[in-house]
Motif scaffolding. Structure first.
Motif, short mmCIF file in Angstrom:
data_model
loop_
_atom_site.label_atom_id
_atom_site.label_comp_id
_atom_site.label_asym_id
_atom_site.label_seq_id
_atom_site.Cartn_x
_atom_site.Cartn_y
_atom_site.Cartn_z
N ASP A 55 11.35 -80.46 -11.48
CA ASP A 55 11.10 -81.89 -11.51
C ASP A 55 9.59 -82.09 -11.46
OD1 ASP A 55 10.83 -84.60 -11.23
OD2 ASP A 55 12.29 -84.80 -9.58
N LEU A 56 9.02 -82.36 -12.62
CA LEU A 56 7.57 -82.58 -12.71
C LEU A 56 7.26 -84.04 -12.99
CD1 LEU A 56 6.48 -79.41 -14.76
CD2 LEU A 56 6.49 -79.75 -12.29
N THR A 57 8.10 -84.92 -12.50
CA THR A 57 7.88 -86.35 -12.68
C THR A 57 6.49 -86.73 -12.14
OG1 THR A 57 10.24 -86.77 -12.40
CG2 THR A 57 8.75 -88.65 -12.17
N GLY A 58 5.70 -87.35 -12.98
CA GLY A 58 4.36 -87.76 -12.58
C GLY A 58 3.33 -86.65 -12.63
N GLU A 59 3.72 -85.46 -13.04
CA GLU A 59 2.80 -84.33 -13.13
C GLU A 59 2.65 -83.90 -14.60
OE1 GLU A 59 3.30 -81.04 -10.42
OE2 GLU A 59 4.72 -82.19 -9.22
N PRO A 60 1.55 -83.25 -14.93
CA PRO A 60 1.37 -82.77 -16.31
C PRO A 60 2.31 -81.61 -16.59
CG PRO A 60 -0.41 -81.99 -14.91
CD PRO A 60 0.38 -82.96 -14.08
N PRO A 61 2.57 -81.30 -17.86
CA PRO A 61 3.40 -80.14 -18.21
C PRO A 61 2.81 -78.86 -17.61
CG PRO A 61 3.03 -81.50 -20.14
CD PRO A 61 2.13 -82.04 -19.06
N TYR A 62 3.69 -77.91 -17.31
CA TYR A 62 3.29 -76.66 -16.67
C TYR A 62 3.70 -75.49 -17.56
CZ TYR A 62 3.25 -72.79 -13.32
OH TYR A 62 3.03 -71.59 -12.69
N LYS A 63 2.76 -74.58 -17.83
CA LYS A 63 3.06 -73.41 -18.64
C LYS A 63 3.27 -72.21 -17.73
CE LYS A 63 -0.08 -71.14 -21.15
NZ LYS A 63 -1.00 -70.79 -22.28
N GLN A 64 4.50 -71.69 -17.70
CA GLN A 64 4.82 -70.51 -16.92
C GLN A 64 4.76 -69.28 -17.82
OE1 GLN A 64 5.51 -69.87 -13.45
NE2 GLN A 64 5.02 -67.89 -14.41
N GLU A 65 3.96 -68.28 -17.42
CA GLU A 65 3.81 -67.07 -18.21
C GLU A 65 4.65 -65.95 -17.59
OE1 GLU A 65 -0.43 -66.51 -18.14
OE2 GLU A 65 -0.71 -67.81 -19.86
N VAL A 66 5.19 -65.09 -18.47
CA VAL A 66 6.14 -64.06 -18.04
C VAL A 66 5.89 -62.77 -18.79
CG1 VAL A 66 8.59 -63.42 -17.96
CG2 VAL A 66 7.91 -65.80 -17.54
N LEU A 67 6.00 -61.64 -18.07
CA LEU A 67 6.10 -60.33 -18.69
C LEU A 67 7.57 -59.93 -18.62
CD1 LEU A 67 3.05 -58.38 -17.18
CD2 LEU A 67 3.20 -59.62 -19.35
N GLN A 68 8.21 -59.86 -19.76
CA GLN A 68 9.66 -59.70 -19.77
C GLN A 68 10.09 -58.29 -19.41
OE1 GLN A 68 11.60 -61.03 -23.37
NE2 GLN A 68 13.49 -59.97 -22.84
N ASN A 69 11.21 -58.20 -18.71
CA ASN A 69 11.88 -56.93 -18.48
C ASN A 69 12.56 -56.50 -19.78
OD1 ASN A 69 12.45 -56.21 -15.21
ND2 ASN A 69 11.58 -58.20 -15.67
N PRO A 70 12.91 -55.21 -19.91
CA PRO A 70 13.51 -54.72 -21.16
C PRO A 70 14.99 -55.05 -21.28
CG PRO A 70 13.29 -52.92 -19.63
CD PRO A 70 12.63 -54.10 -18.97
N VAL A 71 15.31 -56.34 -21.36
CA VAL A 71 16.69 -56.79 -21.43
C VAL A 71 16.81 -57.95 -22.42
CG1 VAL A 71 17.20 -56.11 -19.05
CG2 VAL A 71 16.43 -58.44 -19.53
N GLN A 223 5.86 -48.01 -19.47
CA GLN A 223 4.59 -48.72 -19.40
C GLN A 223 4.76 -50.14 -18.89
OE1 GLN A 223 3.21 -48.17 -23.45
NE2 GLN A 223 2.10 -46.29 -22.92
N ARG A 224 5.85 -50.80 -19.31
CA ARG A 224 6.06 -52.18 -18.84
C ARG A 224 6.29 -52.22 -17.34
NH1 ARG A 224 6.97 -57.16 -21.01
NH2 ARG A 224 5.16 -56.40 -22.19
N TYR A 225 7.09 -51.32 -16.82
CA TYR A 225 7.34 -51.36 -15.38
C TYR A 225 6.12 -50.95 -14.57
CZ TYR A 225 12.20 -52.68 -15.65
OH TYR A 225 13.35 -53.39 -15.86
N ARG A 226 5.30 -50.07 -15.09
CA ARG A 226 4.07 -49.74 -14.39
C ARG A 226 3.12 -50.94 -14.38
NH1 ARG A 226 7.19 -45.83 -13.72
NH2 ARG A 226 7.78 -47.47 -12.26
N MET A 227 3.10 -51.71 -15.48
CA MET A 227 2.27 -52.92 -15.52
C MET A 227 2.82 -53.99 -14.58
SD MET A 227 -0.47 -52.86 -17.16
CE MET A 227 -1.38 -51.97 -18.42
N LEU A 228 4.14 -54.09 -14.50
CA LEU A 228 4.74 -55.04 -13.57
C LEU A 228 4.38 -54.67 -12.13
CD1 LEU A 228 8.27 -55.55 -15.16
CD2 LEU A 228 6.47 -57.27 -14.94
N GLU A 229 4.34 -53.38 -11.84
CA GLU A 229 3.91 -52.93 -10.51
C GLU A 229 2.49 -53.40 -10.22
OE1 GLU A 229 4.42 -48.81 -9.27
OE2 GLU A 229 5.88 -48.58 -10.89
N ALA A 230 1.61 -53.19 -11.20
CA ALA A 230 0.21 -53.57 -11.01
C ALA A 230 0.08 -55.07 -10.79
CB ALA A 230 -0.61 -53.14 -12.22
#
Length: 276
Positions: A55-71, A223-230
């Motif tokens: 619920d972002l009523t009265g707030e600007p749009p929010y960009k959520q960034e994600v590093l996806q799991n291999p699924v 490599q992805r899981y090692r980056m997620l660890e970092a």
């Protein structure tokens, strides 16, 4: 689905185990996440359902960034419902106003039995409609799922849909999950060669299996899981010895690690930690 009390307990257990993995800038997120286990018949294929509400009523749009799991994720969102393959680059989702999303987080390899014998690599970095895979109307199922008044109702509609199309169990899915669980748990696994002892298959066979069932190579998964660890270590706010961590994660030196992290996240590890 069980009673409301049972559902809440499942939410607490799975959220504790999996919270935040892959979500960049978790300390500043603008939404609520709930996770639920699937019914027993679907557990060989699905890890959990996730529901995001905001619920972002009265707030600007929010960009959520994600590093996806291999699924593979099957996502129900108004006018954006689809089946989404592994995205190898950083992805993002814009949140605005009031909204909610139901996602189906398949096990690694768990979507393959539903995909009609096609290689899941066909979905990597792209998506497919429900018409393409299940031959049903995306718009009709989206409306039926999202119009339910609560989490249990939304999940129940989709579970009934999927149970009518339940494929035979596939032993390869369990094998792939065991391999990926080992990658997650054993931080010293930084190369495919580290997985081969006792695996009972050749490196080439493993690569073909991952391409067909997961959509990416075992090297990419490591490599992805090692980056997620970092990223998780940086988000924890502790002082980090980046040169030592780079070596532990399998990089030749700190410079190579920083370059790879920045290419994926958009900031150096130190800059990412400071921004958090």
């Amino acid at each position: 689905m069980g009673s409301g009390e049972e559902i809440n307990q499942l939410q607490q257990e799975t959220h504790k185990d999996l919270a935040g993995r892959g979500i960049l800038y978790p300390t500043s997120r603008k939404f609520q996440v709930a996770r639920y286990e699937p019914c027993a018949e679907l557990r060989p294929f699905i890890r959990h359902y996730w529901i995001i509400e905001w619920d972002l009523t009265g707030e600007p749009p929010y960009k959520q960034e994600v590093l996806q799991n291999p699924v593979i994720n099957l996502v129900f969102e108004k006018d954006q419902t689809g089946i989404f393959g592994v995205e190898r680059k950083k992805s993002h989702h814009m949140l605005e106003g009031i909204g909610h999303v139901l996602g189906v987080h398949f096990l690694p390899g768990g979507f393959y039995p539903f995909f009609g014998g096609r290689s899941v690599s066909d979905l990597t970095d792209t998506s497919a409609s429900l018409e393409d895979v299940f031959g049903c109307s995306t718009a009709e199922l989206e409306l039926e799922v999202l119009s339910q008044p609560d989490h249990s109702g939304r999940i129940g509609v989709f579970e009934r849909f999927l149970l009518e199309r339940l494929p035979a169990a596939d032993d390869n899915v369990a094998s792939i999950c065991a391999i990926i669980d080992r990658i997650i748990a054993e931080h010293q696994v930084t190369k495919v060669e580290h997985l081969m002892d006792g695996l009972g298959m050749s490196k080439r066979t493993l690569q073909r299996l991952f391409s067909q069932y997961v959509g990416v190579s075992p090297k990419w998964v490591i490599q992805r899981y090692r980056m997620l660890e970092a990223a998780e270590l940086a988000a924890a706010g502790n002082e980090i010895d980046w040169p030592s961590l780079a070596v532990e994660l399998g990089f030749f030196d700190q410079a190579h690690f920083i370059k790879a992290f920045k290419a994926l996240v958009g900031l150096s590890p130190d800059s990412y930690a400071r921004r958090l």
